[in-house]
Every structure is written in C-alpha cells, then in structure tokens.
Design an enzyme around this catalytic site. Structure first.
Site, PDB file in Angstrom:
ATOM      1  N   TRP A 133       0.838  -1.197   0.000  1.00  0.00           N
ATOM      2  CA  TRP A 133       0.000   0.000   0.000  1.00  0.00           C
ATOM      3  C   TRP A 133       0.876   1.251   0.000  1.00  0.00           C
ATOM      4  CZ3 TRP A 133      -5.431   0.787   0.753  1.00  0.00           C
ATOM      5  CH2 TRP A 133      -6.185  -0.393   0.716  1.00  0.00           C
TER       6      TRP A 133
ATOM      7  N   VAL B  80      -0.944  -6.002   7.771  1.00  0.00           N
ATOM      8  CA  VAL B  80      -1.274  -7.186   8.584  1.00  0.00           C
ATOM      9  C   VAL B  80      -0.518  -8.415   8.090  1.00  0.00           C
ATOM     10  CG1 VAL B  80      -3.159  -8.734   9.244  1.00  0.00           C
ATOM     11  CG2 VAL B  80      -3.504  -6.263   9.302  1.00  0.00           C
ATOM     12  N   GLU B  81      -0.292  -8.506   6.808  1.00  0.00           N
ATOM     13  CA  GLU B  81       0.396  -9.668   6.244  1.00  0.00           C
ATOM     14  C   GLU B  81       1.881  -9.711   6.595  1.00  0.00           C
ATOM     15  OE1 GLU B  81      -3.412  -9.098   4.535  1.00  0.00           O
ATOM     16  OE2 GLU B  81      -1.752  -7.664   4.503  1.00  0.00           O
TER      17      GLU B  81
ATOM     18  N   VAL C 271       0.431   2.723   7.681  1.00  0.00           N
ATOM     19  CA  VAL C 271      -0.995   2.716   7.985  1.00  0.00           C
ATOM     20  C   VAL C 271      -1.370   4.158   8.275  1.00  0.00           C
ATOM     21  CG1 VAL C 271      -2.840   1.740   9.403  1.00  0.00           C
ATOM     22  CG2 VAL C 271      -0.733   0.423   9.028  1.00  0.00           C
TER      23      VAL C 271
ATOM     24  N   GLY D 129     -11.256   7.437   8.865  1.00  0.00           N
ATOM     25  CA  GLY D 129     -12.404   7.827   9.666  1.00  0.00           C
ATOM     26  C   GLY D 129     -13.072   6.699  10.430  1.00  0.00           C
ATOM     27  N   THR D 130     -12.454   5.513  10.426  1.00  0.00           N
ATOM     28  CA  THR D 130     -13.037   4.361  11.131  1.00  0.00           C
ATOM     29  C   THR D 130     -12.014   3.784  12.107  1.00  0.00           C
ATOM     30  OG1 THR D 130     -12.247   2.688   9.577  1.00  0.00           O
ATOM     31  CG2 THR D 130     -14.327   3.803   9.017  1.00  0.00           C
TER      32      THR D 130
ATOM     33  N   HIS E 129     -10.570   1.108  11.972  1.00  0.00           N
ATOM     34  CA  HIS E 129      -9.668   0.201  11.263  1.00  0.00           C
ATOM     35  C   HIS E 129      -8.205   0.489  11.601  1.00  0.00           C
ATOM     36  CE1 HIS E 129      -7.428  -1.174   7.602  1.00  0.00           C
ATOM     37  NE2 HIS E 129      -8.165  -2.242   7.829  1.00  0.00           N
TER      38      HIS E 129
ATOM     39  N   PHE F 156      11.178  -2.562  13.336  1.00  0.00           N
ATOM     40  CA  PHE F 156       9.803  -2.079  13.137  1.00  0.00           C
ATOM     41  C   PHE F 156       9.827  -0.809  12.302  1.00  0.00           C
ATOM     42  CE2 PHE F 156       5.770  -0.106  14.241  1.00  0.00           C
ATOM     43  CZ  PHE F 156       4.905  -1.189  14.225  1.00  0.00           C
TER      44      PHE F 156
ATOM     45  N   ARG G 277       8.693  10.628   6.583  1.00  0.00           N
ATOM     46  CA  ARG G 277       9.465   9.582   7.268  1.00  0.00           C
ATOM     47  C   ARG G 277       9.974   8.505   6.310  1.00  0.00           C
ATOM     48  NH1 ARG G 277       5.834  11.898  10.326  1.00  0.00           N
ATOM     49  NH2 ARG G 277       6.143  12.141  12.570  1.00  0.00           N
TER      50      ARG G 277
END
Length: 154
Positions: free
Chosen positions: A25, A57-58, A80, A84-85, A87, A112, A126
């Site tokens: 992404w 997540v993967e 990430v 607005g949720t 998630h 990380f 970043r």
C-alpha cells in the site's frame, strides 16, 4: 518531533542476512522505505532479500515464517494512515503485537519500520525520500542488524 533523540548507529554486519518484508500500500512511501532499507543493508555489509506482501497485517505471518526458517534479522516496512473508522487502531495493534511476538518467541530481531501516521504528508516525511526528515527504512534495518549482532555476542 519523531526521531528526536534517535541514536546514530554504525553497523558492521558482514556475514548476516536481513530479510526485508514490505507491504504494497502507498507505493511512493513504500518505495522510499524499501530503498532506504536496501541502502542500510548494503552499508552494513549485510546480504538482503526483499519480500513484498499485500498490506501491513500480512507482515506478521511472513515475518513468522522467516523467523522459523532461521533468519538472522528481519525488517518489516509498512504504512498505515488514519482514516475515519477504527480500522487504523485494529491494524496498528495487530501488526505491533504480531511482530513483537515473532521477535520474542523466536529470539530474532524484527526492525519495526511500520509507519502509523495521521496523514500521507507525515508518512512521506518519514519515508527517506528527497525532502524527508527521516528514513524509517534505514532505521528498521540498522536496528535489526545491530540487535542481531548483540544477540550473537551474548
């Protein structure tokens, strides 16, 4: 400010391999993070391999598989961006806990490099791109390799 107080790390890791696992992404951000990770591995004299996964997540399941196969060090990269949720919170918590579990359960350092940010602008800042203030891809690889060296010295 993110990055304030960060240590300056010089890593000599010839003979080690760092597995770089990167989500897909946000292409521009991810390309910057991966490029920085590769630069850091090469500067340390470490071998590297890049594996791309669908999303943040993967990262956890691939890191788990690499740890089980005896990886020297793993650097996980992703981004990430808050929406607005809820998630965002679920993904961030899942990835953070999952990668921590992999590192602890297998005694394999997992750098990380997952950006958890409010805006795309923060992520770009970043990503180690021209004009960025930070390069979290570099930092993730350096941290993982330095920790691998520390573990070997114990």
């Amino acid at each position: 400010m993110s990055g304030a107080g960060a240590p300056q790390i010089t890593v000599e890791a010839a003979g080690l391999t760092v597995e770089i696992v990167a989500s897909s992404w946000h292409t521009e951000v991810m390309d910057g993070l991966v490029a920085g990770a590769i630069r850091a591995a090469e500067a340390a004299g470490a071998q590297h391999r890049v594996t791309r996964v669908a999303g943040a997540v993967e990262l956890t399941v691939v890191a788990e598989a690499l740890a089980r196969r005896g990886a020297d060090a793993i650097a996980c990269l992703g981004v990430v961006i808050r929406g607005g949720t809820p998630h965002f919170e679920y993904v961030c918590q899942s990835v953070t806990q999952g990668l921590t579990d992999v590192s602890r359960e297998h005694c394999v350092p997992v750098g990380f490099g997952v950006l958890t940010v409010d805006t795309e602008e923060q992520a770009l800042n970043r990503a180690g791109l021209p004009g960025s203030d930070e390069d979290k891809g570099v930092e993730a690889v350096e941290a993982a390799l330095q920790t691998a060296l520390t573990l070997r010295s114990l």
